[in-house]
Write a protein that holds these residues in place. Structure first.
Motif, short mmCIF file in Angstrom:
data_model
loop_
_atom_site.label_atom_id
_atom_site.label_comp_id
_atom_site.label_asym_id
_atom_site.label_seq_id
_atom_site.Cartn_x
_atom_site.Cartn_y
_atom_site.Cartn_z
N LEU A 103 27.21 62.36 39.53
CA LEU A 103 28.72 61.83 39.80
C LEU A 103 29.72 62.83 40.92
CD1 LEU A 103 29.84 59.46 36.13
CD2 LEU A 103 29.03 58.65 38.46
N LYS A 104 29.88 63.47 40.29
CA LYS A 104 30.44 64.31 41.04
C LYS A 104 30.05 65.64 41.46
CE LYS A 104 33.34 65.24 36.48
NZ LYS A 104 34.21 66.73 35.66
N LEU A 105 28.50 65.30 42.33
CA LEU A 105 27.50 65.76 43.47
C LEU A 105 27.36 64.62 44.25
CD1 LEU A 105 25.17 67.33 40.79
CD2 LEU A 105 27.18 68.54 42.26
N LYS A 106 27.79 65.08 45.68
CA LYS A 106 27.17 64.77 47.14
C LYS A 106 25.62 64.55 46.96
CE LYS A 106 31.35 63.48 48.98
NZ LYS A 106 32.21 62.10 48.77
N THR A 107 25.69 63.27 47.26
CA THR A 107 24.15 62.76 47.50
C THR A 107 23.90 62.10 48.93
OG1 THR A 107 23.81 61.00 45.86
CG2 THR A 107 23.03 62.71 44.99
N THR A 108 22.92 61.73 49.60
CA THR A 108 22.31 61.86 50.43
C THR A 108 23.08 60.05 50.81
OG1 THR A 108 20.44 62.99 51.22
CG2 THR A 108 20.63 60.53 52.74
N PHE A 109 22.88 59.35 49.35
CA PHE A 109 22.99 58.32 49.22
C PHE A 109 24.76 57.68 49.11
CE2 PHE A 109 18.94 56.41 47.68
CZ PHE A 109 17.86 56.64 48.31
N SER A 110 25.03 58.72 48.12
CA SER A 110 26.26 58.90 48.32
C SER A 110 27.38 58.42 49.34
CB SER A 110 27.17 60.12 47.06
OG SER A 110 26.60 60.97 48.10
N LYS A 111 26.75 59.66 50.06
CA LYS A 111 27.51 60.08 51.61
C LYS A 111 27.65 58.52 52.70
CE LYS A 111 26.70 64.87 52.28
NZ LYS A 111 26.38 65.89 52.53
N ILE A 112 26.38 58.23 52.17
CA ILE A 112 25.56 56.49 53.09
C ILE A 112 26.89 55.30 52.72
CG2 ILE A 112 24.27 54.77 53.13
CD1 ILE A 112 21.70 56.81 54.15
N SER A 113 26.92 55.24 50.97
CA SER A 113 28.13 54.42 50.64
C SER A 113 29.35 54.56 50.80
CB SER A 113 27.40 54.39 49.26
OG SER A 113 26.52 55.13 48.35
N ASP A 114 29.50 56.05 50.92
CA ASP A 114 31.03 56.45 51.37
C ASP A 114 31.42 55.74 53.01
OD1 ASP A 114 31.07 57.31 49.10
OD2 ASP A 114 31.38 59.05 49.71
N PHE A 115 30.57 56.75 53.77
CA PHE A 115 30.76 55.88 55.23
C PHE A 115 30.69 54.36 55.10
CE2 PHE A 115 28.90 54.63 58.92
CZ PHE A 115 29.21 55.49 60.48
N PHE A 116 29.61 53.79 54.99
CA PHE A 116 29.72 52.00 54.80
C PHE A 116 30.81 51.69 54.53
CE2 PHE A 116 25.68 51.97 56.32
CZ PHE A 116 25.02 50.66 57.16
N TYR A 117 31.67 52.14 52.93
CA TYR A 117 32.71 51.75 52.16
C TYR A 117 33.78 51.83 53.47
CZ TYR A 117 36.79 51.00 49.16
OH TYR A 117 37.74 51.08 47.76
N GLU A 118 34.04 52.96 54.19
CA GLU A 118 34.84 53.15 54.76
C GLU A 118 34.87 52.71 56.08
OE1 GLU A 118 35.59 57.34 55.19
OE2 GLU A 118 35.42 58.01 52.85
#
Length: 312
Positions: free
Chosen positions: A111-126
């Motif tokens: 939850l507090k770590l940046k992963t490849t999937f979390s970066k992709i999700s953040d990019f699509f969200y923004e």
């Protein structure tokens, strides 16, 4: 729900491709997968907690799985341990090794770590608000799987790939060609376990945590996916064989998701999923045996072709 099925199917499909190499191509019963799968997530978690980039962590997880496969192969070839027992020994040892990798913690949250999937999700969200964040993960996995499948199909058309396929069918023929079967088998098993660890790393990123017990029953679900794919597509072409592996994985995950969401109507609980998996495998085996007997009976009923002397 469809996106969840496709994402899980593609992630676990990488592991099933590893099983395809070990069980179908090499005819090697490799139980190491049950330990290599969570090992990928554990190595990725250790890398992320120590500030290593996710891409590097995924690559190290793949190498860790290859190392586990190498040890299994050495147990089989050098110590003459049967393949099934060698895999069970390695799977058992990997549980303690995975705990050591995660510093004696059973699970680590991302939850507090940046992963490849979390970066992709953040990019699509923004930047792509019209699509859900999971769509980005699905697109990434589709591109990754397509490229990987093309490379894998090309590999099986090389001399090493063809030799690997021949080894599972007729080891003596490979030996007669002057090829060391131990080296070829070692490469295949290492690569198969490396794919299991890679799949485990992707699964940990998607689930949001790494757990040492996440590999329990993975090999059984993988075999079920493998058999489901073989029932849908029957072909000797390697391109279709790798395709049916992925299709079987998606179908199996669809069945599991449907069982989790709607199973309560027939009084099924998540605790029954492994029972369902076992029943699926048994049904696949029964149908396969029935088809084999039917084909054998048809072959016996065919009239024998007359030879040249008989025709004369």
């Amino acid at each position: 729900m469809i996106e969840t099925i496709l994402i899980e199917g593609l992630i676990y499909g990488i592991m099933v491709l590893g099983l395809f190499i070990s069980y179908r191509t090499l005819n090697f019963c490799d139980m190491t997968v049950d330990g290599a799968f969570p090992m990928g997530g554990c190595i990725l978690a250790a890398c992320l907690t120590h500030g290593i980039s996710p891409v590097t962590g995924i690559f190290i997880a793949f190498l860790g799985g290859c190392l586990a496969g190498l040890i299994t192969t050495l147990l089989y070839t050098k110590l003459r341990v049967p393949d099934l027992l060698a895999g069970i020994l390695m799977m058992t040892m990997l549980y303690s090794i995975n705990l050591r990798i995660m510093e004696n913690r059973a699970n680590i949250s991302f939850l507090k770590l940046k992963t490849t999937f979390s970066k992709i999700s953040d990019f699509f969200y923004e930047h792509v608000e019209a699509l859900p964040s999971e769509t980005g993960i699905l697109i990434f996995l589709l591109v990754f799987i397509i490229i990987f499948k093309i490379l894998l199909d090309l590999f099986f058309h090389t001399d090493l790939g063809l030799t690997m396929g021949a080894l599972g069918s007729n080891e003596q023929m490979v030996i007669s060609q002057g090829v060391n079967p131990q080296i070829v088998r070692g490469i295949g098993v290492c690569f198969g376990d490396g794919l299991a660890a890679l799949s485990g790393a992707f699964a940990a990123m998607y689930n949001g945590f790494a757990d040492v017990g996440s590999g329990s029953g993975v090999i059984v679900s993988g075999l079920a996916s493998l058999m489901l794919g073989e029932f849908i597509i029957r072909s000797n072409k390697i391109g279709l064989q790798t395709l049916r592996v992925l299709i079987g994985s998606i179908i199996y995950r669809a069945l599991m998701v449907l069982a989790r969401r709607y199973g309560h109507y027939i009084h099924l609980t998540p605790n029954d999923l492994k029972l369902i998996t076992g029943i699926l495998i048994i049904i696949c085996l029964i149908v396969a045996n029935a088809k084999g007997k039917a084909n054998f009976s048809k072959h016996l009923k065919r009239p024998a072709k007359k030879g040249c002397l008989q025709q004369a």
